[in-house]
Motif scaffolding. Structure first.
Motif, mmCIF file in Angstrom:
data_model
loop_
_atom_site.group_PDB
_atom_site.id
_atom_site.type_symbol
_atom_site.label_atom_id
_atom_site.label_comp_id
_atom_site.label_asym_id
_atom_site.label_seq_id
_atom_site.Cartn_x
_atom_site.Cartn_y
_atom_site.Cartn_z
ATOM 1 N N ALA A 409 152.509 106.975 -43.676
ATOM 2 C CA ALA A 409 153.412 107.992 -44.223
ATOM 3 C C ALA A 409 152.737 109.352 -44.177
ATOM 4 N N ALA A 410 153.486 110.360 -43.721
ATOM 5 C CA ALA A 410 152.919 111.702 -43.595
ATOM 6 C C ALA A 410 152.885 112.438 -44.921
ATOM 7 N N VAL A 411 153.783 112.068 -45.840
ATOM 8 C CA VAL A 411 153.891 112.772 -47.112
ATOM 9 C C VAL A 411 153.448 111.840 -48.235
ATOM 10 N N ALA A 412 152.635 112.356 -49.123
ATOM 11 C CA ALA A 412 152.170 111.562 -50.256
ATOM 12 C C ALA A 412 153.279 111.414 -51.291
ATOM 13 N N GLY A 413 153.296 110.274 -51.972
ATOM 14 C CA GLY A 413 154.258 110.056 -53.040
ATOM 15 C C GLY A 413 153.737 110.585 -54.364
ATOM 16 N N THR A 414 154.643 111.021 -55.224
ATOM 17 C CA THR A 414 154.255 111.533 -56.545
ATOM 18 C C THR A 414 155.192 110.961 -57.602
ATOM 19 N N ALA A 415 154.658 110.811 -58.790
ATOM 20 C CA ALA A 415 155.437 110.349 -59.940
ATOM 21 C C ALA A 415 154.912 111.047 -61.188
ATOM 22 N N VAL A 416 155.810 111.289 -62.122
ATOM 23 C CA VAL A 416 155.475 112.009 -63.347
ATOM 24 C C VAL A 416 155.492 111.044 -64.521
ATOM 25 N N TYR A 417 154.508 111.177 -65.405
ATOM 26 C CA TYR A 417 154.419 110.327 -66.590
ATOM 27 C C TYR A 417 154.105 111.175 -67.814
ATOM 28 N N GLN A 418 154.746 110.810 -68.910
ATOM 29 C CA GLN A 418 154.410 111.356 -70.210
ATOM 30 C C GLN A 418 153.523 110.330 -70.929
ATOM 31 N N LEU A 419 152.376 110.770 -71.429
ATOM 32 C CA LEU A 419 151.425 109.870 -72.040
ATOM 33 C C LEU A 419 151.316 110.106 -73.541
ATOM 34 N N ASP A 420 151.316 108.999 -74.274
ATOM 35 C CA ASP A 420 151.031 109.021 -75.711
ATOM 36 C C ASP A 420 149.703 108.305 -75.899
ATOM 37 N N VAL A 421 148.660 109.052 -76.170
ATOM 38 C CA VAL A 421 147.301 108.520 -76.276
ATOM 39 C C VAL A 421 146.934 108.411 -77.745
#
Length: 467
Positions: A409-421
């Protein structure tokens, strides 16, 4: 029920005959010394004869299994509990859900009701003089009653573990378990780690039981001794919620109720678990020794005795406070971590590791071409409070962007996460898009809908790690 017969100090020999004016035919028979084992059996029977203890044993051996079975049959999951979202997938998740609840509420209450009443019950009933006439050794009596109380506590813990395991295996089955870093544990490996987690929970339980013995001796018939283990456990839970330094957090015996989480990563985060377990065992030994010291110094001839008063503070409270200060200093000097132990780099590393493993799991669900973690080259970039303030510590304001690469794949995948630490290093990553990756709770597979492992997942930060 009769108490064990005491030994007597009747004289023997010619001198004794001369003193008594009688020959061998009038000498009373010698009575053998009462062993700790015999007194222990007597005290254990006394405890098990109480309806309250019998009810606790029955509840611990039945209720967890019924609860796990009931949850497995529900459409909703206890996703706010560690491993709760996997209770439909494997029978080994249920025992861990029960362990998390037990360490917070059940075990402190059980130790209060059993160990916290072992000595106080004799004060309420006024039976100390009868026991001492029968045994004639406060030290042996203390050892036997303490062992009997601790035996019942261990029996209750074993019931919680066995019942929850049985309920999970019967209702769901012996299946693989997903760890806190996303890697999949085989059923055999999961069984070993679940067993170790319950064994490790014995250390803080014994510490609370020893505190219960100390309170039972120090406060007599007062209900304060009965409530002391639960109050100490509550105080330690509140302390764990505060932004304390790592050294202080690990120096509290209650942290061992949390540190078992490190067993479910690869490699395991064993440092906090070993330190917390050792601290809990030291607390158990010291609290038991202090209870023994108070017990051997008390006045059994006074029927109005109602606790050791000021001596309970000087002999009971101050040594435990000194132990806490000493363990904080030793842990702080022996561990490399400083502050909260939760840094931006650690969160990014833990999140990227867990995402990479879970992405492979999702790939298998969707029958996509197999990919390895090394091929994905997953990274994460996280900021706290939109970059304002220090980029470390607990909080629900961490926002992360995960990036990965697929072969070809030429384009990297991205994902967004909200974290509760949380303060103990555990975090919950909640997906915020794209919908093809983490936007839905379920994913459509060839065998039907299945939980999406990337929609929401748990992770853990190594508090003692250097980066």
């Amino acid at each position: 029920m009769t108490a064990p017969v005491a030994d007597t100090d009747a004289g023997t020999g010619p001198d004794a005959d001369a003193r008594t004016g009688a020959g061998d035919h009038s000498r009373p028979p010698a009575v053998h010394r009462v062993s700790v084992w015999r007194i222990y059996r007597f005290e254990l029977v006394k405890l098990m004869a109480q309806w309250r203890v019998r009810l606790l044993v029955l509840a611990c051996w039945l209720a967890p299994g019924l609860f796990v079975t009931g949850v497995s049959a529900q459409s909703t999951l206890p996703s706010d509990t560690l491993f709760g979202r996997w209770t439909h997938a494997t029978g080994w998740a249920g025992p861990l859900v029960i362990l998390g609840f037990a360490g917070t509420w059940a075990l402190p209450l059980l130790t209060s009701l059993v160990a916290g009443d072992v000595f106080a019950a004799e004060d309420r009933l006024g039976t100390w003089r009868h026991l001492l006439v029968a045994v004639r050794s406060p030290r042996r009596l203390f050892a036997a009653k303490s062992l009997a109380g601790l035996s019942v506590v261990v029996l209750l813990v074993a019931g919680l573990a066995c019942s929850s395991v049985a309920g999970g295996l019967v209702s769901v089955g012996n299946r693989a378990l997903v760890g806190l870093d996303g890697h999949v544990l085989s059923p055999r490996d999961a069984a070993v780690r679940v067993l170790l987690a319950w064994v490790c929970a014995l250390a803080p339980t014994l510490a609370l039981a020893a505190i219960g013995l100390l309170g039972s001796v120090a406060f007599g018939r007062s209900p304060t001794g009965l409530l002391l283990p639960a109050l100490v456990a509550l105080a330690m839970q509140v302390a764990q919620m505060l932004p304390l330094p790592v050294a202080v957090r690990l120096a509290l015996p209650g942290y061992a109720f949390i540190a078992w989480n490190g067993l479910f990563t690869d490699p395991g985060q064993l440092g906090p678990l070993l330190i917390a377990s050792l601290v809990a065992l030291v607390w158990a030994v010291l609290a038991t020794a202090l209870a023994h010291l108070l017990f051997t110094r008390r006045d059994f001839t006074n029927p109005a005795y109602d606790g050791a008063g000021r001596r309970a503070v000087t002999i009971g409270l101050l040594p435990l406070a000194a132990l806490t200060a000493l363990t904080v200093a030793l842990v702080g000097a022996a561990t490399p971590a400083t502050g909260s132990g939760i840094s931006q780099a650690k969160i990014e590393k833990s999140l990227a590791t867990a995402f990479g493993q879970l992405y492979r799991l999702q790939t298998g669900q969707l029958n996509r071409p197999a990919v390895t973690v090394a091929q994905l080259r997953t990274t994460a970039a996280c900021v706290k409070s939109d970059g304002r303030g220090a980029q470390e510590g607990a909080g629900n304001d961490w926002r992360c962007v995960v990036t990965w690469h697929l072969p070809g794949a030429a384009v990297a995948g991205t994902a967004v996460y909200q974290l509760d630490v949380t303060s103990d290093g555990r975090f919950v990553a909640d997906g915020d898009g794209p919908k093809e990756v983490n936007g839905y709770f379920l994913v459509r597979t060839s065998y039907g809908d299945a939980p999406n492992p990337l929609w929401q997942f748990d992770g853990i930060v190594d508090l003692l790690g250097t980066h």
